[in-house]
Write an enzyme that holds these catalytic residues in place. Structure first.
Site, PDB file in Angstrom:
ATOM      1  N   LYS A   1      44.610  46.919  27.430  1.00  0.00           N
ATOM      2  CA  LYS A   1      43.277  47.226  27.969  1.00  0.00           C
ATOM      3  C   LYS A   1      42.478  48.136  27.019  1.00  0.00           C
ATOM      4  O   LYS A   1      41.249  48.072  27.001  1.00  0.00           O
ATOM      5  CB  LYS A   1      43.397  47.838  29.367  1.00  0.00           C
ATOM      6  CG  LYS A   1      43.970  46.865  30.402  1.00  0.00           C
ATOM      7  CD  LYS A   1      43.120  45.618  30.551  1.00  0.00           C
ATOM      8  CE  LYS A   1      43.585  44.686  31.644  1.00  0.00           C
ATOM      9  NZ  LYS A   1      42.723  43.501  31.791  1.00  0.00           N
TER      10      LYS A   1
ATOM     11  N   TYR B   1      50.419  47.355  29.281  1.00  0.00           N
ATOM     12  CA  TYR B   1      49.133  47.083  29.943  1.00  0.00           C
ATOM     13  C   TYR B   1      48.020  47.977  29.384  1.00  0.00           C
ATOM     14  O   TYR B   1      46.930  47.507  29.052  1.00  0.00           O
ATOM     15  CB  TYR B   1      49.304  47.314  31.448  1.00  0.00           C
ATOM     16  CG  TYR B   1      48.099  46.973  32.286  1.00  0.00           C
ATOM     17  CD1 TYR B   1      47.798  45.642  32.609  1.00  0.00           C
ATOM     18  CD2 TYR B   1      47.265  47.970  32.778  1.00  0.00           C
ATOM     19  CE1 TYR B   1      46.692  45.329  33.392  1.00  0.00           C
ATOM     20  CE2 TYR B   1      46.160  47.667  33.569  1.00  0.00           C
ATOM     21  CZ  TYR B   1      45.884  46.342  33.877  1.00  0.00           C
ATOM     22  OH  TYR B   1      44.791  46.043  34.661  1.00  0.00           O
TER      23      TYR B   1
ATOM     24  N   ILE C   1      41.921  48.575  42.547  1.00  0.00           N
ATOM     25  CA  ILE C   1      41.160  47.617  43.340  1.00  0.00           C
ATOM     26  C   ILE C   1      42.155  46.820  44.179  1.00  0.00           C
ATOM     27  O   ILE C   1      43.214  46.408  43.681  1.00  0.00           O
ATOM     28  CB  ILE C   1      40.366  46.655  42.404  1.00  0.00           C
ATOM     29  CG1 ILE C   1      39.490  47.438  41.401  1.00  0.00           C
ATOM     30  CG2 ILE C   1      39.542  45.658  43.220  1.00  0.00           C
ATOM     31  CD1 ILE C   1      38.377  48.282  41.985  1.00  0.00           C
TER      32      ILE C   1
ATOM     33  N   ASN D   1      38.588  37.737  32.685  1.00  0.00           N
ATOM     34  CA  ASN D   1      39.181  38.501  33.784  1.00  0.00           C
ATOM     35  C   ASN D   1      40.689  38.298  33.905  1.00  0.00           C
ATOM     36  O   ASN D   1      41.383  39.163  34.443  1.00  0.00           O
ATOM     37  CB  ASN D   1      38.475  38.094  35.089  1.00  0.00           C
ATOM     38  CG  ASN D   1      39.241  38.516  36.316  1.00  0.00           C
ATOM     39  OD1 ASN D   1      39.165  39.658  36.747  1.00  0.00           O
ATOM     40  ND2 ASN D   1      40.017  37.596  36.890  1.00  0.00           N
TER      41      ASN D   1
ATOM     42  N   SER E   1      40.427  48.409  31.918  1.00  0.00           N
ATOM     43  CA  SER E   1      41.028  49.157  33.032  1.00  0.00           C
ATOM     44  C   SER E   1      40.961  50.645  32.700  1.00  0.00           C
ATOM     45  O   SER E   1      40.944  51.011  31.511  1.00  0.00           O
ATOM     46  CB  SER E   1      42.496  48.748  33.180  1.00  0.00           C
ATOM     47  OG  SER E   1      43.196  49.685  33.971  1.00  0.00           O
TER      48      SER E   1
HETATM   49  P1  NAP Z   1      45.405  39.297  40.282  1.00  0.00           P
HETATM   50  O1  NAP Z   1      44.960  39.366  41.695  1.00  0.00           O
HETATM   51  O2  NAP Z   1      46.848  39.472  39.954  1.00  0.00           O
HETATM   52  O3  NAP Z   1      44.882  37.914  39.666  1.00  0.00           O
HETATM   53  C1  NAP Z   1      45.153  37.627  38.332  1.00  0.00           C
HETATM   54  C2  NAP Z   1      44.388  36.389  37.932  1.00  0.00           C
HETATM   55  O4  NAP Z   1      44.647  36.147  36.545  1.00  0.00           O
HETATM   56  C3  NAP Z   1      44.819  35.158  38.697  1.00  0.00           C
HETATM   57  O5  NAP Z   1      43.698  34.368  38.995  1.00  0.00           O
HETATM   58  C4  NAP Z   1      45.714  34.421  37.695  1.00  0.00           C
HETATM   59  O6  NAP Z   1      45.674  33.017  37.819  1.00  0.00           O
HETATM   60  C5  NAP Z   1      45.058  34.807  36.384  1.00  0.00           C
HETATM   61  N1  NAP Z   1      45.980  34.667  35.256  1.00  0.00           N
HETATM   62  C6  NAP Z   1      47.139  35.336  35.037  1.00  0.00           C
HETATM   63  N2  NAP Z   1      47.717  34.916  33.897  1.00  0.00           N
HETATM   64  C7  NAP Z   1      46.886  33.972  33.368  1.00  0.00           C
HETATM   65  C8  NAP Z   1      46.926  33.168  32.207  1.00  0.00           C
HETATM   66  N3  NAP Z   1      47.943  33.249  31.327  1.00  0.00           N
HETATM   67  N4  NAP Z   1      45.911  32.293  31.985  1.00  0.00           N
HETATM   68  C9  NAP Z   1      44.886  32.186  32.869  1.00  0.00           C
HETATM   69  N5  NAP Z   1      44.796  32.921  33.994  1.00  0.00           N
HETATM   70  C10 NAP Z   1      45.790  33.796  34.243  1.00  0.00           C
HETATM   71  O7  NAP Z   1      44.633  40.386  39.387  1.00  0.00           O
HETATM   72  P2  NAP Z   1      43.315  41.240  39.702  1.00  0.00           P
HETATM   73  O8  NAP Z   1      43.735  42.494  40.341  1.00  0.00           O
HETATM   74  O9  NAP Z   1      42.307  40.374  40.339  1.00  0.00           O
HETATM   75  O10 NAP Z   1      42.883  41.611  38.210  1.00  0.00           O
HETATM   76  C11 NAP Z   1      41.873  40.904  37.507  1.00  0.00           C
HETATM   77  C12 NAP Z   1      41.608  41.630  36.202  1.00  0.00           C
HETATM   78  O11 NAP Z   1      41.189  42.971  36.465  1.00  0.00           O
HETATM   79  C13 NAP Z   1      42.828  41.749  35.299  1.00  0.00           C
HETATM   80  O12 NAP Z   1      42.446  41.640  33.943  1.00  0.00           O
HETATM   81  C14 NAP Z   1      43.329  43.141  35.578  1.00  0.00           C
HETATM   82  O13 NAP Z   1      44.087  43.657  34.520  1.00  0.00           O
HETATM   83  C15 NAP Z   1      42.023  43.876  35.768  1.00  0.00           C
HETATM   84  N6  NAP Z   1      42.186  45.096  36.543  1.00  0.00           N
HETATM   85  C16 NAP Z   1      42.590  45.065  37.828  1.00  0.00           C
HETATM   86  C17 NAP Z   1      42.750  46.254  38.533  1.00  0.00           C
HETATM   87  C18 NAP Z   1      43.175  46.307  39.983  1.00  0.00           C
HETATM   88  O14 NAP Z   1      43.308  47.423  40.513  1.00  0.00           O
HETATM   89  N7  NAP Z   1      43.375  45.196  40.655  1.00  0.00           N
HETATM   90  C19 NAP Z   1      42.499  47.480  37.899  1.00  0.00           C
HETATM   91  C20 NAP Z   1      42.087  47.461  36.567  1.00  0.00           C
HETATM   92  C21 NAP Z   1      41.926  46.273  35.897  1.00  0.00           C
HETATM   93  P3  NAP Z   1      46.792  32.163  38.632  1.00  0.00           P
HETATM   94  O15 NAP Z   1      47.033  32.841  39.942  1.00  0.00           O
HETATM   95  O16 NAP Z   1      46.115  30.829  38.776  1.00  0.00           O
HETATM   96  O17 NAP Z   1      48.007  32.104  37.763  1.00  0.00           O
END
Ligand code: NAP
Length: 244
Positions: free
Chosen positions: A158, A154, A187, A89, A141
Site C-alpha cells: 500500500k 500489505y 471499513i 481496488n 490504506s
Molecule cells: P474484500 O471485501 O476482501 O474484496 C476484495 C475484492 O478484491 C474482491 O472483489 C475480490 O474479487 C478482489 N480480488 C482479490 N484478488 C484479486 C485478483 N487477484 N484479481 C482481481 N480481483 C481480485 O476487500 P475490501 O475490504 O473491499 O477492500 C478493497 C480494497 O480496499 C483493497 O485494495 C483493500 O486493500 C483496500 N482497503 C480496505 C480496507 C478495509 O478496511 N476494508 C482498508 C484499507 C484499504 P473476488 O471475490 O471475485 O475474488
C-alpha cells in the site's frame, strides 16, 4: 455527473469495489466490473447496475497476471469504446508477523495489490494518453502510511501504491489525467470481518466506529468527477481519524 463516461472497477464483486461500482453507476457512468473468484456475486452486482439504466459488463481477471489484465483491458476498450475512469481496488491480505510470514505470503500480496494496480495502469496508459483526460483512483490504506504490525506485506504494497500514484500523476499530468489514492482505515467488509467485534480496534479509532464501503465510494465518485480536475497525486484518508 458521470454520464457518457466509462469506468473500470477491479475487485467489484464485493466490499468497497462493489460500492464504488454502484456509486459511479448511480452518477451515470457505464461500468466494467472486474472480479477474480466470485462470479455469482459479480453477476448480482452487474444486475444491480443494469437496473440503474447504465451499461455494465463483468469480466473475470486476475489483476496480478500481466497478460490476463492486458487481454481484459483490450476487450473493455473494444466493447465500451474507451476508458475514462480506472479504479484499482482489488486487494488481498495475508496478515502475519514477519517471523511467521513466508515468501509466498509476501509475494502474493505485492503481486495483487501493487503489481495488479501497475498492470491495469500500464494497459490503460495509451488509452488515457490518447483521450487527454482521465481519472485513475488507487486504493491504498492507512497501513501504507503509518505501517501496522502483522502487515509487512500489505503495508509495503500500500506504500508502493502511493509511490505509483504520485509517479503516474506526474507522468500524466500534462495529459489532463489525474491519479489519486484513497487510504481507508477500517471499513466494514469481508476483509475486516475479524476486527468487527474487537473493542481495542474500535476504541483506537477517534470516531469510535468502522467506516462503510459507501464512505469510500463517495470519495471515489468525487475523484472520478470533473469537480476534482485540479487534484492529482493526492492521498486522501477515509479513516475516522485513525491516522491523525
Ligand atoms: P474484500 O471485501 O476482501 O474484496 C476484495 C475484492 O478484491 C474482491 O472483489 C475480490 O474479487 C478482489 N480480488 C482479490 N484478488 C484479486 C485478483 N487477484 N484479481 C482481481 N480481483 C481480485 O476487500 P475490501 O475490504 O473491499 O477492500 C478493497 C480494497 O480496499 C483493497 O485494495 C483493500 O486493500 C483496500 N482497503 C480496505 C480496507 C478495509 O478496511 N476494508 C482498508 C484499507 C484499504 P473476488 O471475490 O471475485 O475474488
Amino acid at each position: 455527473m458521470l454520464s457518457g463516461k466509462t469506468a473500470v472497477v477491479t475487485g467489484a464483486s464485493r466490499g468497497i469495489g462493489k460500492a464504488v461500482a454502484l456509486k459511479l453507476a448511480r452518477e451515470g457512468a457505464d461500468v466494467a466490473i472486474i472480479y477474480c473468484g466470485s462470479e455469482e456475486k459479480a453477476n448480482l452486482v452487474k444486475q444491480d447496475i443494469l437496473g440503474l439504466g447504465v451499461r455494465c459488463e463483468s469480466y473475470r481477471c486476475d489483476v496480478s497476471d500481466y497478460a490476463e489484465s492486458e487481454t481484459v483491458v483490450k476487450q473493455i476498450i473494444d466493447e465500451f469504446g474507451g476508458i475514462d475512469i480506472l479504479v484499482n481496488n482489488a486487494g488481498i491480505t495475508r496478515d502475519k508477523l514477519v517471523l511467521q510470514m513466508t515468501e509466498e505470503d509476501f509475494d502474493s500480496v505485492l503481486d495483487v495489490n501493487l503489481k495488479g494496480a501497475f498492470n491495469m495502469i500500464k494497459h490503460c496508459y495509451r488509452n488515457f494518453m490518447k483521450k487527454k483526460y482521465g481519472k485513475i483512483i488507487n486504493l491504498s490504506s492507512v497501513s501504507g502510511i503509518i505501517g501496522n504490525p502483522g502487515q509487512a506485506n500489505y503495508s509495503s504494497s500500500k506504500s508502493g501504491v502511493i509511490g505509483l500514484t504520485k509517479t503516474v500523476a506526474k507522468e500524466l499530468a500534462g495529459r489532463n489525467v489525474c491519479c489519486n489514492a484513497i487510504a481507508p482505515g477500517f471499513i466494514e467488509t469481508d476483509m475486516t470481518e475479524a476486527f468487527k467485534e474487537n473493542e481495542t480496534v474500535i476504541n483506537n479509532i477517534p470516531m469510535k466506529k468502522m467506516g462503510s464501503p459507501e464512505d469510500v465510494a463517495n470519495l471515489a465518485a468525487f475523484l472520478a468527477d470533473s469537480a476534482s480536475d485540479y487534484i492529482t497525486g493526492e492521498v486522501i484518508r477515509v479513516d475516522g481519524g485513525l491516522a491523525i
